[in-house]
Design an enzyme around this catalytic site. Structure first.
Site, PDB file in Angstrom:
ATOM      1  N   CYS A  61       8.477  68.434  68.591  1.00 21.15           N
ATOM      2  CA  CYS A  61       9.130  67.378  69.391  1.00 21.15           C
ATOM      3  C   CYS A  61       8.797  67.464  70.872  1.00 21.15           C
ATOM      4  CB  CYS A  61      10.634  67.408  69.183  1.00 21.15           C
ATOM      5  SG  CYS A  61      11.093  67.066  67.480  1.00 21.15           S
TER       6      CYS A  61
ATOM      7  N   HIS B 267      13.549  63.179  75.229  1.00 13.51           N
ATOM      8  CA  HIS B 267      13.249  63.153  73.799  1.00 13.51           C
ATOM      9  C   HIS B 267      14.473  62.568  73.093  1.00 13.51           C
ATOM     10  CE1 HIS B 267      12.249  64.136  69.778  1.00 13.51           C
ATOM     11  NE2 HIS B 267      13.056  65.177  69.686  1.00 13.51           N
TER      12      HIS B 267
ATOM     13  N   ASN C 267      14.796  59.994  65.425  1.00 13.22           N
ATOM     14  CA  ASN C 267      13.998  61.034  66.068  1.00 13.22           C
ATOM     15  C   ASN C 267      12.553  60.905  65.575  1.00 13.22           C
ATOM     16  OD1 ASN C 267      12.742  63.390  66.881  1.00 13.22           O
ATOM     17  ND2 ASN C 267      14.449  64.727  66.352  1.00 13.22           N
TER      18      ASN C 267
HETATM   19  O1  UT7 Z   1      13.983  66.920  67.656  1.00 12.79           O
HETATM   20  C1  UT7 Z   1      14.054  68.312  67.516  1.00 12.79           C
HETATM   21  C2  UT7 Z   1      15.329  68.786  67.969  1.00 12.79           C
HETATM   22  N1  UT7 Z   1      16.356  68.474  66.995  1.00 12.79           N
HETATM   23  C3  UT7 Z   1      17.537  68.212  67.441  1.00 12.79           C
HETATM   24  O2  UT7 Z   1      17.738  68.145  68.617  1.00 12.79           O
HETATM   25  C4  UT7 Z   1      18.663  68.080  66.439  1.00 12.79           C
HETATM   26  C5  UT7 Z   1      19.812  68.915  66.914  1.00 12.79           C
HETATM   27  N2  UT7 Z   1      20.964  68.843  66.084  1.00 12.79           N
HETATM   28  C6  UT7 Z   1      21.733  67.732  65.922  1.00 12.79           C
HETATM   29  O3  UT7 Z   1      21.385  66.679  66.403  1.00 12.79           O
HETATM   30  C7  UT7 Z   1      23.042  67.868  65.199  1.00 12.79           C
HETATM   31  O4  UT7 Z   1      23.342  69.236  65.017  1.00 12.79           O
HETATM   32  C8  UT7 Z   1      23.069  67.151  63.836  1.00 12.79           C
HETATM   33  C9  UT7 Z   1      23.083  65.640  64.016  1.00 12.79           C
HETATM   34  C10 UT7 Z   1      21.873  67.561  63.008  1.00 12.79           C
HETATM   35  C11 UT7 Z   1      24.333  67.521  63.071  1.00 12.79           C
HETATM   36  O5  UT7 Z   1      25.484  67.276  63.868  1.00 12.79           O
HETATM   37  P1  UT7 Z   1      26.629  68.391  63.988  1.00 12.79           P
HETATM   38  O6  UT7 Z   1      27.704  67.809  64.772  1.00 12.79           O
HETATM   39  O7  UT7 Z   1      25.971  69.635  64.517  1.00 12.79           O
HETATM   40  O8  UT7 Z   1      27.099  68.549  62.503  1.00 12.79           O
HETATM   41  P2  UT7 Z   1      27.056  69.835  61.574  1.00 12.79           P
HETATM   42  O9  UT7 Z   1      25.665  70.184  61.226  1.00 12.79           O
HETATM   43  O10 UT7 Z   1      27.929  70.874  62.157  1.00 12.79           O
HETATM   44  O11 UT7 Z   1      27.778  69.250  60.296  1.00 12.79           O
HETATM   45  C12 UT7 Z   1      29.143  68.884  60.306  1.00 12.79           C
HETATM   46  C13 UT7 Z   1      29.526  68.480  58.904  1.00 12.79           C
HETATM   47  C14 UT7 Z   1      29.138  69.524  57.855  1.00 12.79           C
HETATM   48  O12 UT7 Z   1      30.161  69.571  56.878  1.00 12.79           O
HETATM   49  P3  UT7 Z   1      31.247  70.767  56.917  1.00 12.79           P
HETATM   50  O13 UT7 Z   1      30.429  72.021  56.770  1.00 12.79           O
HETATM   51  O14 UT7 Z   1      31.920  70.653  58.235  1.00 12.79           O
HETATM   52  O15 UT7 Z   1      32.103  70.436  55.748  1.00 12.79           O
HETATM   53  C15 UT7 Z   1      27.896  68.942  57.230  1.00 12.79           C
HETATM   54  O16 UT7 Z   1      27.716  69.336  55.895  1.00 12.79           O
HETATM   55  O17 UT7 Z   1      28.850  67.280  58.536  1.00 12.79           O
HETATM   56  C16 UT7 Z   1      28.188  67.466  57.289  1.00 12.79           C
HETATM   57  N3  UT7 Z   1      27.000  66.629  57.272  1.00 12.79           N
HETATM   58  C17 UT7 Z   1      27.026  65.328  56.920  1.00 12.79           C
HETATM   59  N4  UT7 Z   1      28.037  64.528  56.529  1.00 12.79           N
HETATM   60  C18 UT7 Z   1      27.731  63.252  56.253  1.00 12.79           C
HETATM   61  C19 UT7 Z   1      25.718  66.966  57.594  1.00 12.79           C
HETATM   62  N5  UT7 Z   1      24.922  65.892  57.466  1.00 12.79           N
HETATM   63  C20 UT7 Z   1      25.694  64.872  57.049  1.00 12.79           C
HETATM   64  C21 UT7 Z   1      25.457  63.521  56.739  1.00 12.79           C
HETATM   65  N6  UT7 Z   1      26.494  62.754  56.369  1.00 12.79           N
HETATM   66  N7  UT7 Z   1      24.227  62.951  56.843  1.00 12.79           N
END
Ligand code: UT7
Length: 323
Positions: A114, A250, A280
């Site tokens: 990225c 980005h 992204n």
């Molecule tokens: O481009 C390269 C760099 N990449 C990035 O910058 C990405 C960086 N990360 C992010 O943007 C975020 O961490 C995400 C968008 C990937 C995830 O957001 P988050 O607020 O960090 O959520 P999380 O991973 O902590 O997940 C929260 C909950 C989890 O459930 P539990 O464990 O709390 O029960 C996940 O299983 O959301 C769940 N979850 C979803 N729920 C519905 C994960 N993906 C999904 C989904 N739909 N698509």
């Protein structure tokens, strides 16, 4: 007299197929609300069957060349940032070179995921400043839809396909911050974090593999490192965020974009945002945002821009330029 690499044209291309968040509700335990709230993404474009990264790159390159009023043979070099080249080799850049009908000069890929476009701009700037090239086509192009695990809701809803490009030209400057062109760059990587974001395939596995990401951890690094690299790039030339007209980040997650703007003490009115429409697109996201920002009439000649990105590696960096 100082040689500066000045942006003289920008263009982009997005594949025709648009996929709204709601489409994922049919096959995954996810919702439009979750995707919007956690990432800011509303839709993304996916390449058609058989459409490759070099195809997207070539369309963006032609648009950038038209914007600059140039023909392919006016270009000395192509630097293409991608992690999804059509084949293991040759480079996607040489494929673009051939598709454009460019029979002179040289072309190569840069792979910094990225952060790829930041690395590509820095390389292109070095080619121009050292006198090895007068005009460089710098492209970011990706087809991340080819490396998605469609059963993994935590990654497959986040990425999209697309391409953006700029044309850099050597121009004389005075060597101060009033010059147009690239004013400062800052590159970083730390391979200790390679397991946070990677593809579990490649030459060593004889398979393409799928993207794997520890989203929360990458998020934590992103907010901390993006503001730091932007500040370092500004510090190098005695600028502060008060001198910036636009941040062109980005486009991974609106919460990262907002967090970084806050750390830089800049309002969102000074940030180019496209993540809602593109998702992204990895190395393509910054040149896409530059081209869209120019088309919207936001980015104008003479504006000071800071671009910043982080991705797999981890690799991250920033470029300060006057448009
Ligand atoms: O481009 C390269 C760099 N990449 C990035 O910058 C990405 C960086 N990360 C992010 O943007 C975020 O961490 C995400 C968008 C990937 C995830 O957001 P988050 O607020 O960090 O959520 P999380 O991973 O902590 O997940 C929260 C909950 C989890 O459930 P539990 O464990 O709390 O029960 C996940 O299983 O959301 C769940 N979850 C979803 N729920 C519905 C994960 N993906 C999904 C989904 N739909 N698509």
């Amino acid at each position: 007299m100082t040689t500066r690499a000045v942006v003289i044209g920008a263009g982009h291309y997005l594949p025709e197929r648009i996929v709204e968040n709601a489409e994922f509700e049919k096959t995954l335990d996810t919702t439009d609300e979750w995707i919007r709230a956690r990432s800011g993404i509303e839709r993304r474009h996916f390449a058609a069957e058989g459409q490759t990264t070099s195809d997207l790159a070539c369309r963006a390159a032609r648009n950038a060349l038209a914007d600059a009023g140039l023909e392919p043979d006016d270009i000395d070099a192509i630097v293409l940032a991608t992690s999804t080249a059509d084949l293991t080799f040759p480079s996607a850049a040489t494929m673009v070179q051939a598709q454009l009908g460019m029979t002179r000069g040289f072309a190569f890929d840069v792979q910094a995921v990225c952060a790829g476009f930041i690395y590509a701009l820095t390389n292109a700037n070095a080619l121009i400043v050292s006198g090895q090239a007068k005009r460089v086509l710098v492209i970011g192009a990706e087809t991340f839809s080819r490396i998605m695990d469609w059963t993994d809701r935590s990654t497959c809803v986040l990425f999209g396909d697309g391409a953006g490009a700029v044309v850099l030209e050597a121009r004389n400057g005075s060597g101060n911050n009033a010059d147009r062109g690239i004013l400062s760059t800052d590159l970083n990587s730390d391979g200790r974090y390679r397991d946070l974001l990677y593809v579990d395939g490649g030459v060593s596995t004889q398979s393409t593999g799928f993207l794997r990401m520890e989203g929360k951890e990458v998020f934590r690094h992103a907010v901390e490192k993006l503001a730091a690299t932007a500040t370092t790039a500004l510090d190098k030339i005695g600028m502060t965020s008060a001198d910036i007209d636009w941040v062109v980040p980005h486009q991974a997650n609106i919460r990262i974009i907002k967090g970084t703007a806050k750390k830089l003490d800049l309002p969102m009115e000074q940030v180019i945002v496209t993540v809602q429409d593109h998702g992204n697109t990895s190395a393509a996201s910054i040149p896409l945002a530059l081209s869209v920002g120019k088309q919207r009439g936001q980015i104008r000649e003479g504006d000071v821009l800071v671009t910043e990105a982080i991705g797999g590696g981890l690799a991250w960096g920033a470029v300060v330029l006057r448009w």
